[in-house]
Design a protein around this motif. Structure first.
Motif, mmCIF file in Angstrom:
data_model
loop_
_atom_site.group_PDB
_atom_site.id
_atom_site.type_symbol
_atom_site.label_atom_id
_atom_site.label_comp_id
_atom_site.label_asym_id
_atom_site.label_seq_id
_atom_site.Cartn_x
_atom_site.Cartn_y
_atom_site.Cartn_z
ATOM 1 N N ALA A 271 79.976 34.596 8.429
ATOM 2 C CA ALA A 271 79.931 33.277 9.057
ATOM 3 C C ALA A 271 81.338 32.879 9.508
ATOM 4 O O ALA A 271 82.327 33.371 8.967
ATOM 5 C CB ALA A 271 79.372 32.236 8.085
ATOM 6 N N LEU A 272 81.388 31.971 10.484
ATOM 7 C CA LEU A 272 82.665 31.540 11.050
ATOM 8 C C LEU A 272 82.804 30.019 11.016
ATOM 9 O O LEU A 272 81.914 29.300 11.465
ATOM 10 C CB LEU A 272 82.778 31.997 12.510
ATOM 11 C CG LEU A 272 82.706 33.503 12.776
ATOM 12 C CD1 LEU A 272 82.606 33.770 14.273
ATOM 13 C CD2 LEU A 272 83.903 34.218 12.173
ATOM 14 N N ILE B 8 73.604 37.627 17.594
ATOM 15 C CA ILE B 8 73.662 38.608 16.500
ATOM 16 C C ILE B 8 73.529 37.930 15.132
ATOM 17 O O ILE B 8 73.664 38.565 14.098
ATOM 18 C CB ILE B 8 74.915 39.510 16.575
ATOM 19 C CG1 ILE B 8 76.208 38.710 16.432
ATOM 20 C CG2 ILE B 8 74.905 40.330 17.858
ATOM 21 C CD1 ILE B 8 77.461 39.568 16.294
ATOM 22 N N GLY B 9 73.249 36.614 15.160
ATOM 23 C CA GLY B 9 72.912 35.905 13.928
ATOM 24 C C GLY B 9 74.079 35.411 13.091
ATOM 25 O O GLY B 9 73.924 35.225 11.883
ATOM 26 N N VAL B 10 75.233 35.176 13.698
ATOM 27 C CA VAL B 10 76.389 34.700 12.945
ATOM 28 C C VAL B 10 76.365 33.172 12.873
ATOM 29 O O VAL B 10 76.463 32.508 13.900
ATOM 30 C CB VAL B 10 77.718 35.170 13.604
ATOM 31 C CG1 VAL B 10 78.919 34.642 12.835
ATOM 32 C CG2 VAL B 10 77.761 36.690 13.700
ATOM 33 N N PRO B 11 76.232 32.607 11.667
ATOM 34 C CA PRO B 11 76.319 31.156 11.535
ATOM 35 C C PRO B 11 77.743 30.691 11.875
ATOM 36 O O PRO B 11 78.720 31.328 11.482
ATOM 37 C CB PRO B 11 76.013 30.891 10.061
ATOM 38 C CG PRO B 11 75.408 32.147 9.542
ATOM 39 C CD PRO B 11 75.940 33.256 10.390
ATOM 40 N N MET B 12 77.837 29.587 12.611
ATOM 41 C CA MET B 12 79.143 29.060 13.013
ATOM 42 C C MET B 12 79.117 27.540 12.928
ATOM 43 O O MET B 12 78.078 26.922 13.138
ATOM 44 C CB MET B 12 79.457 29.465 14.461
ATOM 45 C CG MET B 12 79.611 30.955 14.669
ATOM 46 S SD MET B 12 79.901 31.372 16.399
ATOM 47 C CE MET B 12 78.254 31.115 17.090
ATOM 48 N N ARG B 13 80.293 26.980 12.655
ATOM 49 C CA ARG B 13 80.438 25.523 12.633
ATOM 50 C C ARG B 13 81.883 25.189 12.990
ATOM 51 O O ARG B 13 82.801 25.828 12.497
ATOM 52 C CB ARG B 13 80.097 24.964 11.255
ATOM 53 C CG ARG B 13 80.091 23.446 11.204
ATOM 54 C CD ARG B 13 79.641 22.940 9.830
ATOM 55 N NE ARG B 13 79.506 21.499 9.841
ATOM 56 C CZ ARG B 13 78.378 20.854 10.111
ATOM 57 N NH1 ARG B 13 77.278 21.520 10.381
ATOM 58 N NH2 ARG B 13 78.342 19.530 10.095
ATOM 59 N N ILE B 14 82.053 24.205 13.840
ATOM 60 C CA ILE B 14 83.386 23.713 14.170
ATOM 61 C C ILE B 14 83.834 22.766 13.059
ATOM 62 O O ILE B 14 83.072 21.893 12.632
ATOM 63 C CB ILE B 14 83.385 22.952 15.515
ATOM 64 C CG1 ILE B 14 83.089 23.909 16.672
ATOM 65 C CG2 ILE B 14 84.714 22.222 15.732
ATOM 66 C CD1 ILE B 14 82.843 23.214 18.006
ATOM 67 N N VAL B 15 85.066 22.954 12.591
ATOM 68 C CA VAL B 15 85.701 21.998 11.698
ATOM 69 C C VAL B 15 87.040 21.663 12.338
ATOM 70 O O VAL B 15 87.909 22.520 12.461
ATOM 71 C CB VAL B 15 85.896 22.539 10.265
ATOM 72 C CG1 VAL B 15 86.665 21.532 9.420
ATOM 73 C CG2 VAL B 15 84.544 22.847 9.621
ATOM 74 N N SER B 16 87.169 20.415 12.762
ATOM 75 C CA SER B 16 88.357 19.967 13.478
ATOM 76 C C SER B 16 88.955 18.753 12.800
ATOM 77 O O SER B 16 88.234 17.925 12.241
ATOM 78 C CB SER B 16 87.982 19.608 14.926
ATOM 79 O OG SER B 16 89.087 19.046 15.606
ATOM 80 N N GLY C 246 76.888 23.953 21.880
ATOM 81 C CA GLY C 246 75.714 24.173 21.049
ATOM 82 C C GLY C 246 76.053 24.499 19.606
ATOM 83 O O GLY C 246 75.351 25.266 18.951
ATOM 84 N N LEU C 247 77.130 23.888 19.107
ATOM 85 C CA LEU C 247 77.559 24.159 17.735
ATOM 86 C C LEU C 247 77.553 22.895 16.886
ATOM 87 O O LEU C 247 77.944 21.825 17.356
ATOM 88 C CB LEU C 247 78.983 24.723 17.721
ATOM 89 C CG LEU C 247 79.192 26.131 18.237
ATOM 90 C CD1 LEU C 247 80.675 26.481 18.222
ATOM 91 C CD2 LEU C 247 78.400 27.143 17.430
ATOM 92 N N PRO C 248 77.139 23.027 15.632
ATOM 93 C CA PRO C 248 77.294 21.899 14.713
ATOM 94 C C PRO C 248 78.781 21.721 14.418
ATOM 95 O O PRO C 248 79.580 22.647 14.608
ATOM 96 C CB PRO C 248 76.523 22.348 13.468
ATOM 97 C CG PRO C 248 76.537 23.834 13.531
ATOM 98 C CD PRO C 248 76.560 24.205 14.987
#
Length: 169
Positions: free
Chosen positions: A27-28, A58-66, A81-83
């Motif tokens: 995950a990223l 490819i199924g990689v969970p991602m979330r922006i943390v700013s 399209g990112l949480p």
């Protein structure tokens, strides 16, 4: 060392299946400014939307943390399209912890990806995730950014001959 990234790459675009496999990353957690978009720009940098689509496919969970405000982060996160988590308080780990919990992946398999040592790298290292330092898409001209980059060089010298890129793999 808390100031040293575990991995240093040229761009978030260098993260691909080989990279994820090599470092066992599932995950990223992604910084926004100077990682996905130029600071203050309402659009992503070239190649980012396609890269995000590929990571999603490819199924990689991602979330922006700013650390930026909801007003800045929400519109671009929606376009991408990112949480997201705004006001992430990096280098404190509140935003990173929230992202990891939501994604449901062990912290050792999460990469915290960003362009700043004093926020992204330190937060990733404190949390026990994989810290990934990227180069900003463009060098900022504001004196505050120049001062930050100069201060960072006291802790991590960017020796570009050691930069990990796709070509070196």
């Amino acid at each position: 060392m808390i100031f040293k990234p575990q991995i240093w790459i040229n761009s978030v675009l260098d993260i691909d299946e080989d990279f994820l496999d090599k470092y066992n990353i599932k995950a990223l957690v992604l910084d926004l400014d100077n990682t996905l978009s130029m600071h203050g720009n309402p659009a992503a940098e070239n190649g980012i939307p396609e890269w995000l689509d590929h990571m999603k496919n490819i199924g990689v969970p991602m979330r922006i943390v700013s650390n930026n405000t909801n007003k800045r982060v929400a519109p671009l996160a929606k376009k991408l399209g990112l949480p997201f988590t705004a006001n992430g308080c990096k280098p404190l780990t509140f935003g990173i912890s929230k992202a990891i919990k939501i994604m449901g992946v062990p912290k050792k398999q999460v990469a915290v990806v960003g362009d700043q040592i004093f926020t992204d790298v330190i937060a990733g290292n404190i949390k026990g995730a994989v810290s990934v330092l990227v180069e900003p898409f463009h060098m900022e001209s504001a004196w505050t950014f120049k001062l930050k980059r100069k201060a960072e060089s006291l802790f991590f010298h960017r020796d570009y001959s050691k930069l990990e890129t796709k070509e070196k793999k």
